[in-house]
Design a protein around this motif. Structure first.
Motif, PDB file in Angstrom:
ATOM      1  N   ALA A 191      14.919 -10.473  32.280  1.00 32.34           N
ATOM      2  CA  ALA A 191      15.300 -11.868  32.523  1.00 32.34           C
ATOM      3  C   ALA A 191      14.784 -12.347  33.875  1.00 32.34           C
ATOM      4  CB  ALA A 191      16.820 -12.011  32.449  1.00 32.34           C
ATOM      5  N   GLU A 192      14.841 -11.469  34.880  1.00 31.60           N
ATOM      6  CA  GLU A 192      14.343 -11.842  36.205  1.00 31.60           C
ATOM      7  C   GLU A 192      12.839 -12.097  36.169  1.00 31.60           C
ATOM      8  OE1 GLU A 192      14.449 -12.706  40.245  1.00 31.60           O
ATOM      9  OE2 GLU A 192      16.093 -12.442  38.815  1.00 31.60           O
ATOM     10  N   GLN A 193      12.110 -11.256  35.436  1.00 32.33           N
ATOM     11  CA  GLN A 193      10.665 -11.466  35.319  1.00 32.33           C
ATOM     12  C   GLN A 193      10.355 -12.790  34.625  1.00 32.33           C
ATOM     13  OE1 GLN A 193       9.111  -8.031  33.316  1.00 32.33           O
ATOM     14  NE2 GLN A 193       9.766  -6.613  34.923  1.00 32.33           N
ATOM     15  N   ALA A 194      11.136 -13.118  33.591  1.00 31.25           N
ATOM     16  CA  ALA A 194      10.915 -14.393  32.905  1.00 31.25           C
ATOM     17  C   ALA A 194      11.194 -15.574  33.827  1.00 31.25           C
ATOM     18  CB  ALA A 194      11.794 -14.470  31.657  1.00 31.25           C
ATOM     19  N   VAL A 195      12.255 -15.457  34.628  1.00 29.28           N
ATOM     20  CA  VAL A 195      12.576 -16.539  35.567  1.00 29.28           C
ATOM     21  C   VAL A 195      11.483 -16.677  36.620  1.00 29.28           C
ATOM     22  CG1 VAL A 195      14.206 -17.254  37.347  1.00 29.28           C
ATOM     23  CG2 VAL A 195      15.050 -16.379  35.177  1.00 29.28           C
ATOM     24  N   LEU A 196      10.981 -15.537  37.106  1.00 31.61           N
ATOM     25  CA  LEU A 196       9.903 -15.598  38.090  1.00 31.61           C
ATOM     26  C   LEU A 196       8.639 -16.207  37.492  1.00 31.61           C
ATOM     27  CD1 LEU A 196      10.304 -12.154  39.910  1.00 31.61           C
ATOM     28  CD2 LEU A 196      10.916 -14.419  40.758  1.00 31.61           C
ATOM     29  N   GLY A 197       8.373 -15.888  36.217  1.00 39.42           N
ATOM     30  CA  GLY A 197       7.216 -16.499  35.575  1.00 39.42           C
ATOM     31  C   GLY A 197       7.355 -18.006  35.464  1.00 39.42           C
ATOM     32  N   THR A 198       8.559 -18.460  35.120  1.00 41.94           N
ATOM     33  CA  THR A 198       8.790 -19.903  35.056  1.00 41.94           C
ATOM     34  C   THR A 198       8.677 -20.537  36.432  1.00 41.94           C
ATOM     35  OG1 THR A 198      10.305 -19.482  33.224  1.00 41.94           O
ATOM     36  CG2 THR A 198      10.371 -21.659  34.214  1.00 41.94           C
ATOM     37  N   ALA A 199       9.185 -19.831  37.452  1.00 39.54           N
ATOM     38  CA  ALA A 199       9.071 -20.353  38.812  1.00 39.54           C
ATOM     39  C   ALA A 199       7.610 -20.430  39.254  1.00 39.54           C
ATOM     40  CB  ALA A 199       9.870 -19.472  39.771  1.00 39.54           C
ATOM     41  N   TRP A 200       6.820 -19.437  38.850  1.00 42.89           N
ATOM     42  CA  TRP A 200       5.398 -19.472  39.194  1.00 42.89           C
ATOM     43  C   TRP A 200       4.718 -20.670  38.540  1.00 42.89           C
ATOM     44  CZ3 TRP A 200       0.819 -19.231  36.470  1.00 42.89           C
ATOM     45  CH2 TRP A 200      -0.330 -18.969  37.215  1.00 42.89           C
ATOM     46  N   THR A 201       5.090 -20.945  37.281  1.00 43.14           N
ATOM     47  CA  THR A 201       4.539 -22.126  36.613  1.00 43.14           C
ATOM     48  C   THR A 201       4.922 -23.406  37.347  1.00 43.14           C
ATOM     49  OG1 THR A 201       4.665 -20.973  34.488  1.00 43.14           O
ATOM     50  CG2 THR A 201       4.477 -23.371  34.429  1.00 43.14           C
TER      51      THR A 201
END
Length: 477
Positions: A191-201
């Protein structure tokens, strides 16, 4: 002249960064850019991290999710929906719950093959390890079967009963040995990786917005310049880059959706044919039809790709002006089935001759005994010829029923294998055709970008001349 302090932004959240970018877009007279950033802002706040929990009974899956929630895994959203074939909705991770009582069977492997298209992250949760001391061997056998099926899974041995007892007694070491906290931490990491990916976007969107605002100032606004100002860059370059990037992203989404929808329809039609016929007799014809159908659907998707590329090219032509841009034709899809392993026809397993003969004899013998014994029990006196005729007729009927049941079982087995072969064929085609479409879009995007850059170099924008000032102080233009 004093310099106004700038607020420290290193610790700002992605939401705050996007809010600042939206405000800057409104101030710069770019409502379209503000709308795009606002959409990204909403995505950042509402995009869920979904975990598919599959396998086992519904009660076991519910108990596993309850244990994970009690262990503190509250970031992902769990779902129990069954996979709708190999082309189901994508999720962030898949947790396959299996029991340590037995090794994975063919039905479990079929389920995993369908689930791996939903997420590349598959977690194997081996439950009830406290009840079966031989669970390490079962886990090793499960992983070996998954590897043979081409599936990579992260193993987690868990005990729901042990975790519940640990929570009731307040024993942290017992809870850790149950394996539930480790699985919960892994899901939280995903979940943290997914959130970081969204933040990167979100960060990329903010940076692109800043670049657009810097390249294209607000129309009608007042510009402060100095006497050392030089020619300004072309404000249309960033706009063309954005048109190209947005157009290619939309084209990629449309092409991917179209391809998956077409493949799903072809698979459904093939499975309907399997249900209405005997695949052992017409498998070669069905396989040839499926190949031709998938090839046709791939060609139609390539045509859609060409239409989307033509629309993007036309939009860039209108912005650039001058001679038309070269038309970007998608490359033809070569044989998408080249390299796929050959599969035998889905033949049903026949029982050995001895087993079939024994079943037939037992059925006939049972019919004879019923006909001979039942009249005596009922106290009915029948002529000998009637008893013999009834016995023979009953034996023949029961024997025929046994043979018919055996044929039905073989037919259902062959249909199950045929459906698996159809899904395998569709999965292989989807991988090849999807990669071809992505590579084609990437090539077209590079060609259009290079062509636009060449046009800009050949016909640079008119430079804006500024009247030099007597000093280096900024003056109003």
């Amino acid at each position: 002249m004093s310099v106004q302090p700038v607020a420290h932004t290193a610790t700002r959240t992605p939401q705050e960064v996007l809010d600042a970018a939206v405000a800057a877009a409104h101030a710069g007279g770019r409502p379209d850019l503000a709308d795009r950033l606002s959409a990204t802002r909403r995505l950042l706040g509402t995009a869920p991290v979904t975990v598919q929990v599959a396998g086992g009974a519904q009660q076991d899956r519910t108990a596993l999710v309850t244990a994970l929630l009690r262990a503190g895994s509250t970031r992902p959203s769990f779902t129990f929906a069954d996979p709708a074939g190999a082309l189901g909705t994508a999720v962030d991770a898949v947790v396959l719950a299996v029991s340590a009582a037995r090794v994975l069977g063919p039905a479990d492997l079929d389920l995993v093959r369908a689930l791996r298209h939903r997420s590349p992250r598959i977690l194997l949760a081996l439950t009830a390890i406290d009840r079966y001391p031989a669970w390490p061997g079962v886990l090793e056998a499960d992983l070996a079967r998954l590897r043979a099926a081409g599936v990579t899974a992260a193993p987690f041995a868990v005990s729901l009963d042990q975790h519940g007892l640990a929570l009731a007694s307040g024993n942290p070491s017992l809870a850790a040995s149950s394996g539930i906290p480790a699985l919960a931490r892994r899901l939280d990491d995903i979940a943290e990786q997914a959130v970081l990916g969204t933040a990167w976007t979100a960060a990329q969107e903010a940076l692109e917005a800043v670049a657009e605002l810097a390249a294209a100032p607000r129309p009608g606004g007042r510009r402060r310049r100095t006497a050392s100002d030089r020619d300004e860059p072309d404000p249309g370059r960033a706009r063309r880059q954005q048109v190209l990037a947005d157009g290619m992203a939309a084209a990629s989404s449309d092409v991917e959706f179209d391809l998956r929808s077409r493949v799903r329809g072809a698979v459904a039609d093939a499975e309907r044919v399997v249900e209405a016929s005997d695949p052992t007799r017409n498998w070669d014809e069905l396989d040839a039809w499926l190949r031709a159908r998938l090839t046709y659907e791939g060609e139609q998707t390539c045509a859609l790709l060409g239409a989307r590329a033509a629309a993007i090219t036309a939009a860039l032509e209108r912005d650039l002006g001058g001679a038309p841009l070269p038309r970007q034709e998608p490359a033809e899809l070569s044989d998408p089935f080249d390299g796929q392993p050959t599969r035998n026809a889905p033949l049903g397993r026949r029982k050995p001759l001895a087993a079939r003969s024994r079943g037939l004899v037992m059925s006939a013998y049972g019919g004879l005994m019923m006909t001979l014994v039942l009249p005596r029990i009922a106290g009915v006196q029948l002529p000998l010829w009637a008893v013999v005729a009834a016995a023979l007729g009953t034996a023949v009927l029961l024997g025929a029923a046994t043979l018919s049941g055996e044929r039905g079982r073989r037919l259902e087995t062959s249909r199950t294998r045929a459906r698996a072969l159809i899904r395998h064929r569709a999965d292989g085609f989807l991988l090849v055709a999807g990669k071809h479409n992505r590579d084609t879009l990437r090539r077209i995007q590079q060609d259009l970008r290079d062509e636009c850059a060449a046009r800009e170099r050949a016909h640079p924008p008119l430079a804006r001349s500024h009247t030099p000032a007597r000093s280096g102080r900024p003056v109003d233009g």
